[in-house]
Motif scaffolding. Structure first.
Motif, PDB file in Angstrom:
ATOM      1  N   ASP A  42       0.857  -1.188   0.000  1.00  0.00           N
ATOM      2  CA  ASP A  42       0.000   0.000   0.000  1.00  0.00           C
ATOM      3  C   ASP A  42       0.890   1.233   0.000  1.00  0.00           C
ATOM      4  N   VAL A  43       0.597   2.188  -0.889  1.00  0.00           N
ATOM      5  CA  VAL A  43       1.405   3.393  -1.026  1.00  0.00           C
ATOM      6  C   VAL A  43       0.491   4.609  -0.981  1.00  0.00           C
ATOM      7  N   ASP A  44       0.849   5.585  -0.182  1.00  0.00           N
ATOM      8  CA  ASP A  44       0.130   6.858  -0.178  1.00  0.00           C
ATOM      9  C   ASP A  44       0.743   7.761  -1.242  1.00  0.00           C
ATOM     10  N   GLU A  93       0.644   7.176 -11.166  1.00  0.00           N
ATOM     11  CA  GLU A  93       2.012   7.333 -11.667  1.00  0.00           C
ATOM     12  C   GLU A  93       3.005   7.542 -10.520  1.00  0.00           C
ATOM     13  N   ASN A  94       2.648   8.397  -9.580  1.00  0.00           N
ATOM     14  CA  ASN A  94       3.540   8.650  -8.449  1.00  0.00           C
ATOM     15  C   ASN A  94       3.617   7.455  -7.504  1.00  0.00           C
ATOM     16  N   ALA A  95       2.535   6.710  -7.364  1.00  0.00           N
ATOM     17  CA  ALA A  95       2.565   5.494  -6.547  1.00  0.00           C
ATOM     18  C   ALA A  95       3.569   4.498  -7.134  1.00  0.00           C
ATOM     19  N   GLU A  96       3.515   4.304  -8.449  1.00  0.00           N
ATOM     20  CA  GLU A  96       4.473   3.413  -9.109  1.00  0.00           C
ATOM     21  C   GLU A  96       5.891   3.938  -8.968  1.00  0.00           C
ATOM     22  N   LYS A  97       6.073   5.229  -9.125  1.00  0.00           N
ATOM     23  CA  LYS A  97       7.400   5.840  -9.065  1.00  0.00           C
ATOM     24  C   LYS A  97       8.041   5.652  -7.682  1.00  0.00           C
ATOM     25  N   ILE A  98       7.249   5.785  -6.627  1.00  0.00           N
ATOM     26  CA  ILE A  98       7.768   5.617  -5.260  1.00  0.00           C
ATOM     27  C   ILE A  98       8.377   4.232  -5.088  1.00  0.00           C
ATOM     28  N   ILE A  99       7.636   3.205  -5.495  1.00  0.00           N
ATOM     29  CA  ILE A  99       8.131   1.837  -5.341  1.00  0.00           C
ATOM     30  C   ILE A  99       9.254   1.547  -6.328  1.00  0.00           C
ATOM     31  N   LYS A 100       9.122   2.035  -7.552  1.00  0.00           N
ATOM     32  CA  LYS A 100      10.176   1.843  -8.569  1.00  0.00           C
ATOM     33  C   LYS A 100      11.507   2.379  -8.056  1.00  0.00           C
ATOM     34  N   ASN A 101      11.498   3.567  -7.473  1.00  0.00           N
ATOM     35  CA  ASN A 101      12.736   4.162  -6.956  1.00  0.00           C
ATOM     36  C   ASN A 101      13.325   3.335  -5.821  1.00  0.00           C
ATOM     37  N   GLN A 154       2.608  -2.508 -11.405  1.00  0.00           N
ATOM     38  CA  GLN A 154       1.558  -1.617 -11.880  1.00  0.00           C
ATOM     39  C   GLN A 154       0.722  -1.183 -10.694  1.00  0.00           C
ATOM     40  N   ALA A 155       0.451   0.106 -10.617  1.00  0.00           N
ATOM     41  CA  ALA A 155      -0.398   0.638  -9.552  1.00  0.00           C
ATOM     42  C   ALA A 155      -1.863   0.562  -9.971  1.00  0.00           C
ATOM     43  N   TYR A 156      -2.733   0.438  -8.995  1.00  0.00           N
ATOM     44  CA  TYR A 156      -4.169   0.441  -9.250  1.00  0.00           C
ATOM     45  C   TYR A 156      -4.886   0.886  -7.978  1.00  0.00           C
ATOM     46  N   LEU A 157      -6.110   1.307  -8.143  1.00  0.00           N
ATOM     47  CA  LEU A 157      -6.941   1.645  -6.997  1.00  0.00           C
ATOM     48  C   LEU A 157      -7.622   0.376  -6.504  1.00  0.00           C
ATOM     49  N   PRO A 158      -7.569   0.107  -5.199  1.00  0.00           N
ATOM     50  CA  PRO A 158      -8.211  -1.105  -4.685  1.00  0.00           C
ATOM     51  C   PRO A 158      -9.710  -1.081  -4.951  1.00  0.00           C
ATOM     52  N   GLY A 159     -10.248  -2.254  -5.148  1.00  0.00           N
ATOM     53  CA  GLY A 159     -11.674  -2.363  -5.410  1.00  0.00           C
ATOM     54  C   GLY A 159     -12.135  -3.794  -5.416  1.00  0.00           C
ATOM     55  N   LYS A 160     -13.290  -4.037  -6.006  1.00  0.00           N
ATOM     56  CA  LYS A 160     -13.890  -5.368  -5.974  1.00  0.00           C
ATOM     57  C   LYS A 160     -13.080  -6.403  -6.743  1.00  0.00           C
ATOM     58  N   ASP A 161     -12.264  -6.002  -7.709  1.00  0.00           N
ATOM     59  CA  ASP A 161     -11.475  -6.948  -8.507  1.00  0.00           C
ATOM     60  C   ASP A 161     -10.142  -7.272  -7.871  1.00  0.00           C
TER      61      ASP A 161
END
Length: 65
Positions: free
Chosen positions: A18-20, A25-33, A57-64
């Motif tokens: 989980d990333v704030d 794009e910024n969520a992916e960048k944080i972990i990528k770095n 790949q970042a995504y918003l949590p949801g039913k899937d």
């Protein structure tokens, strides 16, 4: 007499964190770095084991999820 053979070993590392962040794009960048820094600091290990790629790949949590 023991006989040794060369074997190929294909491995994957799968993770979820989980990333704030303000957008995907910024969520992916944080972990990528973080991952790139870790790989650079441990480059001899990653060369030894033949690591070729890391992807995510970042995504918003949801039913899937």
């Amino acid at each position: 007499m023991e006989v040794f053979m060369k074997y190929k070993v294909h491995w994957l590392i799968d993770g979820l964190v989980d990333v704030d962040a303000d957008d995907l794009e910024n969520a992916e960048k944080i972990i990528k770095n973080k991952i790139e820094d870790f790989v650079k600091e441990n480059s001899s290990f990653f060369n030894e084991i033949g690591a070729k790629a890391v992807q995510g790949q970042a995504y918003l949590p949801g039913k899937d999820e």
